[in-house]
Design a protein around this motif. Structure first.
Motif, PDB file in Angstrom:
ATOM      1  N   GLY A  79       0.782  -1.233   0.000  1.00  0.00           N
ATOM      2  CA  GLY A  79       0.000   0.000   0.000  1.00  0.00           C
ATOM      3  C   GLY A  79       0.809   1.277   0.000  1.00  0.00           C
TER       4      GLY A  79
ATOM      5  N   LYS B 144       1.578   3.019  -3.297  1.00  0.00           N
ATOM      6  CA  LYS B 144       0.353   3.452  -3.963  1.00  0.00           C
ATOM      7  C   LYS B 144      -0.126   4.796  -3.427  1.00  0.00           C
ATOM      8  CE  LYS B 144      -1.209  -1.234  -5.064  1.00  0.00           C
ATOM      9  NZ  LYS B 144      -1.133  -1.086  -6.525  1.00  0.00           N
TER      10      LYS B 144
ATOM     11  N   VAL C 255       1.916   7.557  -5.074  1.00  0.00           N
ATOM     12  CA  VAL C 255       1.440   7.806  -6.445  1.00  0.00           C
ATOM     13  C   VAL C 255       0.149   8.616  -6.417  1.00  0.00           C
ATOM     14  CG1 VAL C 255       0.544   6.696  -8.531  1.00  0.00           C
ATOM     15  CG2 VAL C 255       2.556   5.748  -7.384  1.00  0.00           C
ATOM     16  N   MET C 256      -0.736   8.289  -5.467  1.00  0.00           N
ATOM     17  CA  MET C 256      -2.023   8.985  -5.386  1.00  0.00           C
ATOM     18  C   MET C 256      -1.817  10.479  -5.130  1.00  0.00           C
ATOM     19  SD  MET C 256      -5.391   8.032  -3.129  1.00  0.00           S
ATOM     20  CE  MET C 256      -4.758   8.602  -1.563  1.00  0.00           C
TER      21      MET C 256
ATOM     22  N   ALA D 214      -5.456   5.696  -9.289  1.00  0.00           N
ATOM     23  CA  ALA D 214      -4.473   5.667  -8.197  1.00  0.00           C
ATOM     24  C   ALA D 214      -5.164   5.531  -6.851  1.00  0.00           C
ATOM     25  CB  ALA D 214      -3.625   6.939  -8.229  1.00  0.00           C
TER      26      ALA D 214
ATOM     27  N   GLY E  15      -6.442   2.045  -6.447  1.00  0.00           N
ATOM     28  CA  GLY E  15      -5.319   1.144  -6.172  1.00  0.00           C
ATOM     29  C   GLY E  15      -4.894   1.194  -4.722  1.00  0.00           C
ATOM     30  N   ALA E  16      -4.891   2.406  -4.152  1.00  0.00           N
ATOM     31  CA  ALA E  16      -4.522   2.542  -2.742  1.00  0.00           C
ATOM     32  C   ALA E  16      -5.638   2.057  -1.823  1.00  0.00           C
ATOM     33  CB  ALA E  16      -4.186   4.004  -2.444  1.00  0.00           C
TER      34      ALA E  16
ATOM     35  N   ARG F 178       0.402   6.616   4.586  1.00  0.00           N
ATOM     36  CA  ARG F 178      -0.035   7.735   3.741  1.00  0.00           C
ATOM     37  C   ARG F 178       0.544   9.055   4.265  1.00  0.00           C
ATOM     38  NH1 ARG F 178      -6.243   8.968   1.696  1.00  0.00           N
ATOM     39  NH2 ARG F 178      -5.652  10.578   0.170  1.00  0.00           N
TER      40      ARG F 178
END
Length: 581
Positions: A182, A185, A188-189, A233, A236-237, A303
């Motif tokens: 995770g 991802k 990228v988000m 994105a 995906g996360a 995150r």
């Protein structure tokens, strides 16, 4: 941690009280199942544990109510102090990031896109705020619940405790794999958020251009592409988080089923009362729930870590312009003379070609100098060196006999008035925008500067005059009106050096002539540097500088250049009609 502690220290009481309140709630969660077990045991096996009389029921009930109220107070307190701590943490961090951005030179800003800086100041800091809030509420509660639940479960039945001793390592391994997948991802988000913000900002800022060229469909498709990229994105996360919950729930309920399956035999045989089995199941649920809390905390942390890294990139950006080595930090610009000594400059340092090359130039105090040349020849770059919007790569820029690097940036720029090529105004009244040049200017000063800039004539026609509200960027004004207000903003500070970068291109020739006359008569002692595309704008200058491909190819008066300089002749004749030519 040293960096983040700076934002924790002022609110340390909140950071301490928040977790302490959660510990109070945690203690209640450990006590409640025991009280419930007493009630169940007395109700199911009165011959062993005593009869559940009305007095006992009321007594235990009152204790449970009191514990629940204390838990509620702890939970509310934990939420309150967590919110106070995280909001203040985010506010101070946001202020520091914004302050750092304000210190950026143009070269620093060029490393970050505008949309990326906006995202870092908003979305990224919000991610850290959410993490801090969650951390204060769960950092002690979740591990405490796990440890307390394990201890309580062991005291009830060490043999049954082996069930979660098997499932917990499997859950921890699964959590580790999910977090490892995770984390990239989420990074990228955040980049996709940058891209979406850039698309929206560009479209809203240039909405008039979009509509005039009927490009709404193109912009819609462009937004859809950025939006889809962010959605992909984000999914995906989020899929990692979505997948994690069923996995955790599977292990939790599988463990509960195993405990009930194994434990029911001990209840039937009389080795364990049913209240203790119910109590044990509650503690197992708490143990596994705490593990889920820790998992959510780690996912939020992953995150926040991605966002924190992006914020640190801004905070750690090395300022290429500072006052640290200023030899005369208190010195002010008094005369206005400017000299370039063998100046070389390029925006990208690995480029082989120079933007400015071997510039040698002297501008006397109080003189009017015009700079003319083809588009992209380095005119704006040249004048950007005077207020140190960029620093030279080699050579010197000297103002009043002092290298610009030896002034403080504030003192240097206070003595320079500059009207940039792009006319930028801010939301607010006209008078507020003009007072950007001098916040102490009174209405008389503002009107005087506006008159010299030929702005008073249209401002006075507005119902609210100088109190007229401007939309963002001055979008409710024409191009020429914005230019004149920008000139007034520069004039109100009465600068020693006034730089006009193609700042009269949107006004008619008669108005431009009036502005030039006002500058000549009202600012006789100020050095005036005028960049223009039209020869008529610089024709009356004391001297004119002709530039081509980053080099100075001619210096002289209009008459001298028209006689001697081929490039100036080409520009001149291209702007004359055939009859005049």
């Amino acid at each position: 941690m040293k960096r983040w502690y700076k934002y924790i220290k002022p609110y340390l009481p909140y950071f301490i009280l928040g977790p302490l309140c959660m510990i109070i709630e945690l203690i209640g969660e450990m006590i409640m199942p025991r009280l419930l077990a007493v009630v169940i045991n007395k109700a199911t096996e009165p011959e062993i544990y005593g009869e559940l009389s009305i007095e006992v029921s009321i007594g235990i009930g009152l204790i449970m109510i009191a514990v629940a109220l204390i838990m509620m107070a702890g939970g509310v307190g934990g939420a309150y102090f967590g919110a106070k701590a995280s909001v203040n943490f985010a506010q101070d961090l946001r202020q520091d990031v914004f302050t750092k951005v304000q210190k950026f030179s143009f070269a620093n800003i060029d490393k970050f896109s505008t949309s990326s800086i906006v995202t870092r100041l908003t979305n990224d800091i919000n991610q850290l705020q959410t993490f801090v809030n969650m951390l204060l509420r769960m950092a002690l509660r979740a591990p405490g619940m796990m440890i307390g639940g394990i201890i309580m479960a062991l005291t009830i039945s060490p043999s049954l405790s082996g069930t979660f001793g098997i499932t917990m390592p499997i859950m921890i391994a699964a959590i580790s794999i999910i977090i490892a997948i995770g984390f990239p991802k989420f990074a990228v988000m955040q980049k996709r958020v940058d891209g979406l913000n850039s698309t929206v900002r560009e479209n809203v800022t240039n909405v008039r251009v979009v509509k005039s060229f009927v490009r709404e469909d193109f912009e819609t498709d462009k937004f859809e592409e950025s939006n889809s990229a962010l959605k992909a994105a984000g999914l995906g996360a989020m899929n990692v988080v979505i997948f994690m919950m069923p996995v955790m729930n599977f292990f939790m309920y599988a463990t509960v089923i195993a405990v009930i399956w194994i434990g029911h035999g001990t209840v039937i045989s009389g080795d364990m009362p049913i209240g203790d089995l119910t109590n044990f199941v509650t503690y197992v649920t708490q143990i596994l729930s705490s593990l889920m809390m820790i998992t959510m905390l780690l996912m939020t942390a992953s995150r926040a870590l991605a966002s924190g890294k992006r914020i640190c990139e801004v905070l750690d950006e090395e300022l290429d312009l500072s006052d640290e080595n200023a030899a005369y930090p208190e010195k002010r610009v008094e005369g206005g003379s400017v000299e370039f000594k063998n100046v070389f400059f390029r925006y990208y340092k690995n480029n082989s070609e120079w933007v400015l090359e071997n510039i040698d130039l002297k501008i006397e105090s109080g003189s009017t100098v015009g700079i003319i040349g083809s588009t992209g020849c380095g005119k704006t770059t040249l004048i950007s060196m005077i207020p140190r919007l960029y620093d030279v790569d080699s050579g010197e820029v000297i103002v009043d006999g002092v290298n610009v690097k030896d002034y403080s940036l504030t003192a240097l720029r206070d003595g320079i008035g500059i009207v940039l090529q792009k006319n930028l105004l801010f939301s607010g009244t006209i008078i507020e925008n003009i007072r950007w040049g001098d916040k102490e200017a009174d209405l008389e000063d503002v009107v005087e500067a506006s008159t010299h800039a030929a702005a008073d004539r249209f401002v006075s026609t507005f119902a609210d005059g100088y109190d007229t509200m401007l939309d963002k960027g001055g979008s409710n004004l024409s191009g020429g009106q914005k230019q004149r207000l920008c000139i007034a903003r520069a004039l109100v500070k009465k600068p020693k050096i006034l730089i006009l970068d193609d700042s009269t291109s949107a006004v008619d020739t008669a108005t431009e002539a009036g502005i030039r006359r006002a500058l000549r008569e009202e600012l006789p002692d100020s050095t005036k540097i005028i960049i223009a595309q039209r020869i008529s704008s610089v024709k009356e200058a004391d001297k004119i500088i002709v530039m081509n491909e980053g080099c100075i190819t001619g210096i002289g008066t209009h008459e001298q250049l028209l006689e001697e300089n081929t490039e100036y002749q080409e520009i001149y004749y291209s702007q004359m009609d055939k009859k005049e030519a």
